[in-house]
Design a protein around this motif. Structure first.
Motif, PDB file in Angstrom:
ATOM      1  N   LYS A 158      -5.529  -6.532  -8.915  1.00 50.56           N
ATOM      2  CA  LYS A 158      -5.204  -5.998  -7.581  1.00 50.56           C
ATOM      3  C   LYS A 158      -4.161  -4.889  -7.684  1.00 50.56           C
ATOM      4  N   ARG A 159      -3.140  -5.121  -8.523  1.00 55.36           N
ATOM      5  CA  ARG A 159      -2.089  -4.110  -8.719  1.00 55.36           C
ATOM      6  C   ARG A 159      -2.688  -2.806  -9.236  1.00 55.36           C
ATOM      7  N   GLN A 160      -3.635  -2.949 -10.168  1.00 54.25           N
ATOM      8  CA  GLN A 160      -4.252  -1.749 -10.742  1.00 54.25           C
ATOM      9  C   GLN A 160      -5.047  -0.988  -9.701  1.00 54.25           C
ATOM     10  N   GLU A 161      -5.742  -1.730  -8.837  1.00 49.93           N
ATOM     11  CA  GLU A 161      -6.504  -1.071  -7.766  1.00 49.93           C
ATOM     12  C   GLU A 161      -5.566  -0.308  -6.847  1.00 49.93           C
TER      13      GLU A 161
ATOM     14  N   ALA B 242      -5.552   3.634  -6.154  1.00 49.72           N
ATOM     15  CA  ALA B 242      -5.666   4.175  -4.790  1.00 49.72           C
ATOM     16  C   ALA B 242      -4.541   5.169  -4.522  1.00 49.72           C
ATOM     17  N   GLU B 243      -3.320   4.830  -4.985  1.00 49.06           N
ATOM     18  CA  GLU B 243      -2.181   5.735  -4.770  1.00 49.06           C
ATOM     19  C   GLU B 243      -2.362   7.033  -5.534  1.00 49.06           C
ATOM     20  N   ARG B 244      -2.869   6.897  -6.775  1.00 49.25           N
ATOM     21  CA  ARG B 244      -3.096   8.117  -7.578  1.00 49.25           C
ATOM     22  C   ARG B 244      -4.141   9.009  -6.916  1.00 49.25           C
ATOM     23  N   SER B 245      -5.217   8.391  -6.403  1.00 52.57           N
ATOM     24  CA  SER B 245      -6.280   9.156  -5.740  1.00 52.57           C
ATOM     25  C   SER B 245      -5.713   9.880  -4.528  1.00 52.57           C
ATOM     26  N   GLU B 246      -4.864   9.169  -3.750  1.00 56.28           N
ATOM     27  CA  GLU B 246      -4.225   9.770  -2.575  1.00 56.28           C
ATOM     28  C   GLU B 246      -3.431  11.006  -2.989  1.00 56.28           C
ATOM     29  N   GLN B 247      -2.652  10.833  -4.085  1.00 57.14           N
ATOM     30  CA  GLN B 247      -1.814  11.923  -4.560  1.00 57.14           C
ATOM     31  C   GLN B 247      -2.657  13.126  -4.944  1.00 57.14           C
ATOM     32  N   MET B 248      -3.730  12.853  -5.683  1.00 61.64           N
ATOM     33  CA  MET B 248      -4.579  13.954  -6.147  1.00 61.64           C
ATOM     34  C   MET B 248      -5.223  14.668  -4.978  1.00 61.64           C
TER      35      MET B 248
ATOM     36  N   SER C   8      -0.797   9.309   5.542  1.00 65.58           N
ATOM     37  CA  SER C   8      -1.615   8.178   5.085  1.00 65.58           C
ATOM     38  C   SER C   8      -1.117   7.653   3.748  1.00 65.58           C
ATOM     39  N   LYS C   9      -0.615   8.544   2.893  1.00 65.82           N
ATOM     40  CA  LYS C   9      -0.085   8.110   1.584  1.00 65.82           C
ATOM     41  C   LYS C   9       1.103   7.182   1.804  1.00 65.82           C
ATOM     42  N   ASP C  10       2.012   7.593   2.728  1.00 67.86           N
ATOM     43  CA  ASP C  10       3.178   6.746   3.004  1.00 67.86           C
ATOM     44  C   ASP C  10       2.745   5.383   3.495  1.00 67.86           C
ATOM     45  N   GLU C  11       1.723   5.391   4.375  1.00 69.89           N
ATOM     46  CA  GLU C  11       1.256   4.118   4.907  1.00 69.89           C
ATOM     47  C   GLU C  11       0.729   3.233   3.788  1.00 69.89           C
ATOM     48  N   VAL C  12      -0.042   3.841   2.893  1.00 70.50           N
ATOM     49  CA  VAL C  12      -0.602   3.087   1.761  1.00 70.50           C
ATOM     50  C   VAL C  12       0.530   2.453   0.962  1.00 70.50           C
ATOM     51  N   VAL C  13       1.534   3.269   0.629  1.00 72.74           N
ATOM     52  CA  VAL C  13       2.625   2.781  -0.223  1.00 72.74           C
ATOM     53  C   VAL C  13       3.398   1.681   0.497  1.00 72.74           C
ATOM     54  N   LYS C  14       3.694   1.940   1.792  1.00 73.71           N
ATOM     55  CA  LYS C  14       4.500   0.963   2.523  1.00 73.71           C
ATOM     56  C   LYS C  14       3.795  -0.368   2.631  1.00 73.71           C
ATOM     57  N   GLU C  15       2.515  -0.285   2.981  1.00 71.13           N
ATOM     58  CA  GLU C  15       1.769  -1.504   3.197  1.00 71.13           C
ATOM     59  C   GLU C  15       1.686  -2.309   1.908  1.00 71.13           C
ATOM     60  N   ARG C  16       1.672  -1.614   0.784  1.00 68.04           N
ATOM     61  CA  ARG C  16       1.349  -2.309  -0.455  1.00 68.04           C
ATOM     62  C   ARG C  16       2.544  -2.650  -1.328  1.00 68.04           C
TER      63      ARG C  16
END
Length: 443
Positions: free
Chosen positions: A385-388, A392-398, A416-424
């Protein structure tokens, strides 16, 4: 890890250390590539008490797993348990400066950070803050307050506390074994992910993981973890009792427990006798199975009653908190004969033995799907799960870098990147970072 879709779970238990390598197959199930197991020498009741021996045991288990899988291990997800873990319930609130704006993730973060400032006993640290349910301006039973209007945001929290030195010692052992700490997970949670279905978590269920040194409890209701506890007794105290009660050595006591042990004395006839060879030419000992199961029964009843007290502390007798799915037993200790019947008799709750086959690929080895490996399978799942998340974060960044030409889209993506990071970024990710930082500075 060099191979992106592989994760390693390291279960540092009191009786055994397991390193398990797994990956997700095309059907989203976990495929176990290799397992390494070694006798745990430096751990007592889930706490490291001999660094050198623990490092040796970790290295042995890791080596075995590497050979079985044909993969090199670099990073591991480690489980923490032990008698130093305790949990408490806490309520807190914040007053928002502008109730005209909707509640955002930042408000919840602020509330959680406030809980982290609770004063603990010396040497203890909060490792786990879980919101149970929220209240907005007095309106109760809100599961997800984001997007609502309100001036006062409050919540009930389940707070898990642990001894920081014990967690750092585990980090130290992992690092000295030549491995990177990829993540830290609470062991009752890892076991729960491996053996419970979502329906059970919704209906209400108590997971009891009986290990060698400790018995872990995790209570779920409405899909949320409601209560956790670690009881400092496990299978080893049963072996100890047999050793004392029958005046035999530990190895023989363990074998007796596994082969002939039963948690229900009524099952054995009076004339059933097992003969044990004496030491160094001494006379063999004769032990009646009825006596053996009486010794086991007395200790198991004590462990189950302590766990039941914790289930009552959660409040399972209230109608709203009823655990409809009953109890799930897992861990090595759950393989004791007639334990399921005894637990049902003491608690009056439906009970089943939990096998970690819910998320495993269909062609998995039967040995791996044993309750013995529930925590290790859960740790592998957590690592995947951590790897996924990282992916996902790397894809967002790219994608944000690719969209640099358009300012509007850049803003959208940044949000959306911030949301991803915050949520996770969970409490345990933060804990992992703190432990890593401490170990780096301590070098």
């Amino acid at each position: 890890m060099e191979n992106n879709n592989i994760a390693v779970g390291l279960d540092i238990g009191t009786t055994k250390i397991v390193a398990m390598i797994g990956r997700k197959n095309e059907y989203g199930k976990v495929e176990i590539l290799g397992v390494g197991k070694s006798k745990s020498l430096g751990v007592h009741r889930g706490v490291v008490n001999n660094i050198t021996q623990t490092i040796q045991s970790i290295q042995q288990a890791v080596q075995e797993a590497e050979v079985a899988a044909g993969e090199k291990i670099f990073e591991v997800t480690v489980g923490i348990a032990g008698q130093h873990i305790r949990s408490l319930q806490h309520s807190d609130y914040i007053t928002r400066s502008n109730s005209e704006l909707v509640i955002e993730e930042a408000d919840i973060d602020r509330l959680i950070n406030q809980v982290h400032k609770l004063v603990m006993l010396p040497g203890e640290e909060i490792i786990h803050v879980l919101p149970q349910e929220f209240k907005v301006d007095g309106q109760a039973e809100i599961k997800e307050p984001i997007g609502m209007y309100g001036g006062r945001l409050e919540a009930n929290f389940h707070v898990v506390v642990g001894q920081v030195s014990s967690i750092r010692n585990i980090g130290r052992c992992v690092k000295s074994s030549g491995l990177q700490l990829e993540g830290i997970t609470l062991e009752p949670l890892a076991s729960a992910n491996a053996v419970l279905s979502q329906e059970e978590k919704e209906a209400g269920v108590a997971l009891i993981d009986i290990g060698g040194g400790t018995t872990d409890l995790a209570v779920f209701k409405d899909g949320i973890i409601r209560h956790t506890a670690v009881i400092p007794f496990g299978g080893n105290v049963i072996t100890e009792d047999i050793k004392e009660g029958c005046s035999i050595i530990e190895k023989q006591a363990e074998l007796l427990k596994i082969k002939f042990g039963s948690a229900w004395p009524g099952e054995n006839k009076d004339n059933e006798i097992v003969s044990i060879p004496g030491l160094r030419g001494r006379e063999p000992k004769e032990i009646t199975l009825k006596n053996l199961s009486k010794i086991i029964h007395a200790r198991v009843v004590e462990i189950v009653e302590q766990v039941y007290v914790e289930i009552k502390n959660y409040g399972h007798e209230e109608q709203k908190k009823k655990l409809i799915a009953g109890i799930v037993l897992t861990g090595g200790g759950s393989q004791l004969k007639h334990l399921k019947q005894l637990v049902e008799y003491i608690t009056g709750m439906d009970t089943r033995i939990g096998y970690p086959n819910e998320h495993l690929a269909g062609d998995s080895d039967d040995d791996i799907a044993s309750p013995l490996f529930a925590t290790a399978v859960g740790l592998v799942m957590d690592g995947l799960k951590r790897q996924e998340r990282k992916f996902a974060e790397r894809s967002e960044q790219m994608s944000s870098e690719n969209n640099e030409n358009s300012e509007e889209s850049i803003e959208d993506i940044t949000i959306s990147k911030d949301e991803v990071v915050k949520e996770r970024r969970s409490f345990l990710d933060k804990l992992t970072e703190r432990v890593k930082e401490f170990l780096d500075n301590a070098e």
